[in-house]
Design an enzyme around this catalytic site. Structure first.
Site, short mmCIF file in Angstrom:
data_model
loop_
_atom_site.label_atom_id
_atom_site.label_comp_id
_atom_site.label_asym_id
_atom_site.label_seq_id
_atom_site.Cartn_x
_atom_site.Cartn_y
_atom_site.Cartn_z
N ARG A 111 14.70 28.33 78.45
CA ARG A 111 15.20 27.13 77.82
C ARG A 111 15.97 27.47 76.55
O ARG A 111 16.68 26.64 75.99
CB ARG A 111 14.01 26.23 77.43
CG ARG A 111 13.16 25.84 78.62
CD ARG A 111 11.80 25.29 78.19
NE ARG A 111 10.86 25.57 79.26
CZ ARG A 111 9.57 25.41 79.17
NH1 ARG A 111 9.03 24.96 78.06
NH2 ARG A 111 8.79 25.70 80.17
N GLU A 129 22.68 33.68 77.27
CA GLU A 129 21.29 33.99 76.89
C GLU A 129 21.11 33.77 75.39
O GLU A 129 22.08 33.81 74.62
CB GLU A 129 21.01 35.45 77.31
CG GLU A 129 19.66 36.02 76.97
CD GLU A 129 18.46 35.31 77.57
OE1 GLU A 129 18.37 34.06 77.43
OE2 GLU A 129 17.58 35.98 78.12
N ASP A 130 19.86 33.52 74.99
CA ASP A 130 19.60 33.33 73.56
C ASP A 130 19.53 34.66 72.81
O ASP A 130 20.11 34.82 71.76
CB ASP A 130 18.31 32.50 73.34
CG ASP A 130 17.10 33.04 74.09
OD1 ASP A 130 17.20 34.08 74.78
OD2 ASP A 130 16.02 32.41 73.99
N ASP A 144 16.57 41.38 73.99
CA ASP A 144 15.53 42.11 73.25
C ASP A 144 15.30 43.45 73.96
O ASP A 144 16.06 44.38 73.75
CB ASP A 144 14.29 41.21 73.24
CG ASP A 144 13.18 41.71 72.36
OD1 ASP A 144 13.46 42.24 71.28
OD2 ASP A 144 12.01 41.58 72.75
N LYS A 182 19.20 42.27 69.71
CA LYS A 182 18.24 43.04 68.92
C LYS A 182 18.19 44.46 69.50
O LYS A 182 17.26 44.82 70.21
CB LYS A 182 16.87 42.36 69.03
CG LYS A 182 16.01 42.46 67.80
CD LYS A 182 14.58 42.08 68.12
CE LYS A 182 14.29 40.62 67.89
NZ LYS A 182 12.85 40.31 68.17
N PHE A 209 10.76 39.01 64.64
CA PHE A 209 10.65 37.88 65.56
C PHE A 209 11.33 36.67 64.94
O PHE A 209 10.95 36.23 63.85
CB PHE A 209 9.18 37.58 65.87
CG PHE A 209 9.02 36.60 66.98
CD1 PHE A 209 9.11 37.01 68.31
CD2 PHE A 209 8.82 35.25 66.71
CE1 PHE A 209 8.98 36.09 69.35
CE2 PHE A 209 8.69 34.32 67.75
CZ PHE A 209 8.78 34.76 69.06
N VAL A 210 12.35 36.18 65.62
CA VAL A 210 13.13 35.07 65.06
C VAL A 210 12.91 33.79 65.85
O VAL A 210 12.57 33.83 67.04
CB VAL A 210 14.64 35.42 65.02
CG1 VAL A 210 14.91 36.55 64.05
CG2 VAL A 210 15.18 35.78 66.41
P1 5GP Z 1 13.97 40.70 77.01
O1 5GP Z 1 13.78 40.61 78.48
O2 5GP Z 1 15.36 41.07 76.59
O3 5GP Z 1 12.94 41.58 76.35
O4 5GP Z 1 13.57 39.30 76.42
C1 5GP Z 1 14.33 38.22 76.42
C2 5GP Z 1 13.53 37.00 76.09
O5 5GP Z 1 12.41 37.25 75.22
C3 5GP Z 1 14.41 36.06 75.33
O6 5GP Z 1 15.15 35.25 76.21
C4 5GP Z 1 13.43 35.30 74.48
O7 5GP Z 1 12.93 34.20 75.20
C5 5GP Z 1 12.31 36.27 74.21
N1 5GP Z 1 12.46 36.90 72.88
C6 5GP Z 1 12.79 38.17 72.61
N2 5GP Z 1 12.88 38.40 71.28
C7 5GP Z 1 12.58 37.21 70.68
C8 5GP Z 1 12.51 36.78 69.31
O8 5GP Z 1 12.73 37.51 68.32
N3 5GP Z 1 12.17 35.48 69.11
C9 5GP Z 1 11.92 34.61 70.13
N4 5GP Z 1 11.61 33.37 69.80
N5 5GP Z 1 11.99 34.98 71.43
C10 5GP Z 1 12.31 36.27 71.69
#
Ligand code: 5GP
Length: 180
Positions: free
Chosen positions: A45, A100-101, A104, A132, A153-154
């Site tokens: 979301r 994507e938001d 990470d 990140k 963590f944001v």
């Molecule tokens: P990835 O698969 O790249 O590790 O993670 C992606 C998802 O993890 C993002 O779409 C998000 O929902 C969550 N996420 C990763 N880092 C953060 C962060 O710093 N803050 C928040 N609120 N969600 C994060």
């Protein structure tokens, strides 16, 4: 009060809006030359506020669809991303812009990108509000990045902590006591 749990603001609403305008202009140029139909696929979301701001500046015909995926809790394996809501549109031969938001570890996008190519997408490019890079575990890079953030963590602008804070109009860091 609303906003009292914020330790610091990393990126203001004005900065986000300005960057969305720049990204939209760049995307308009890049996709105008491709000639294929553009489908914007947003991951639910967290990407919704970013999507809403960004598409105002993409001056091309486009369609939108949404996917919701979740990682199986406690697993480290790249393959374990579960589709909670799949696309409603057939994507065969389409140019996809995946929204994507935050990138990470990169696991989510790695799997989703592979899924989209598996469904016959012609080309998949990624736009993310935040990157990140310090946390990356799998090799995946977004084609378009709003802002690079440090390893903290944001929350805000779509990003949550326990489903809260998505409606903050900026990107910030929570006070430590919120997690206690
Ligand atoms: P990835 O698969 O790249 O590790 O993670 C992606 C998802 O993890 C993002 O779409 C998000 O929902 C969550 N996420 C990763 N880092 C953060 C962060 O710093 N803050 C928040 N609120 N969600 C994060």
């Amino acid at each position: 009060m609303f906003g009292d749990e914020i330790l610091k603001v990393l990126i203001t609403e004005e900065e986000i809006e300005k960057r969305c305008a720049e990204l939209g202009e760049q995307l308009t140029k890049d996709y105008a030359s491709s000639g294929n139909k553009l489908l914007v696929v947003a991951l639910l979301r967290g990407s919704v506020p970013f999507l809403a701001e960004l598409i105002k500046y993409i001056k091309l015909p486009l369609e939108m669809d949404f996917m919701d995926v979740s990682s199986y809790a406690g697993t480290e394996s790249v393959g374990d991303v579960k589709i909670v809501k799949d696309l409603d549109t057939s994507i065969k031969g389409l140019d996809i812009l995946l929204v994507e938001d935050i990138v990470d570890t990169g696991r989510t996008l790695h799997v989703v990108k592979r899924m989209l190519y598996g469904k016959g997408a012609e080309r998949v490019r990624i736009v993310t509000l935040l990157d990140k890079p310090e946390r990356r575990e799998v090799e995946i890079n977004a084609d378009y990045i709003g802002f690079t953030v440090p390893n903290e963590f944001v929350v805000g602008y779509g990003l949550d902590y326990n489903q809260k804070y998505r409606n903050l109009p900026f990107i910030g860091v929570l006070k430590p006591e919120v997690y206690e």
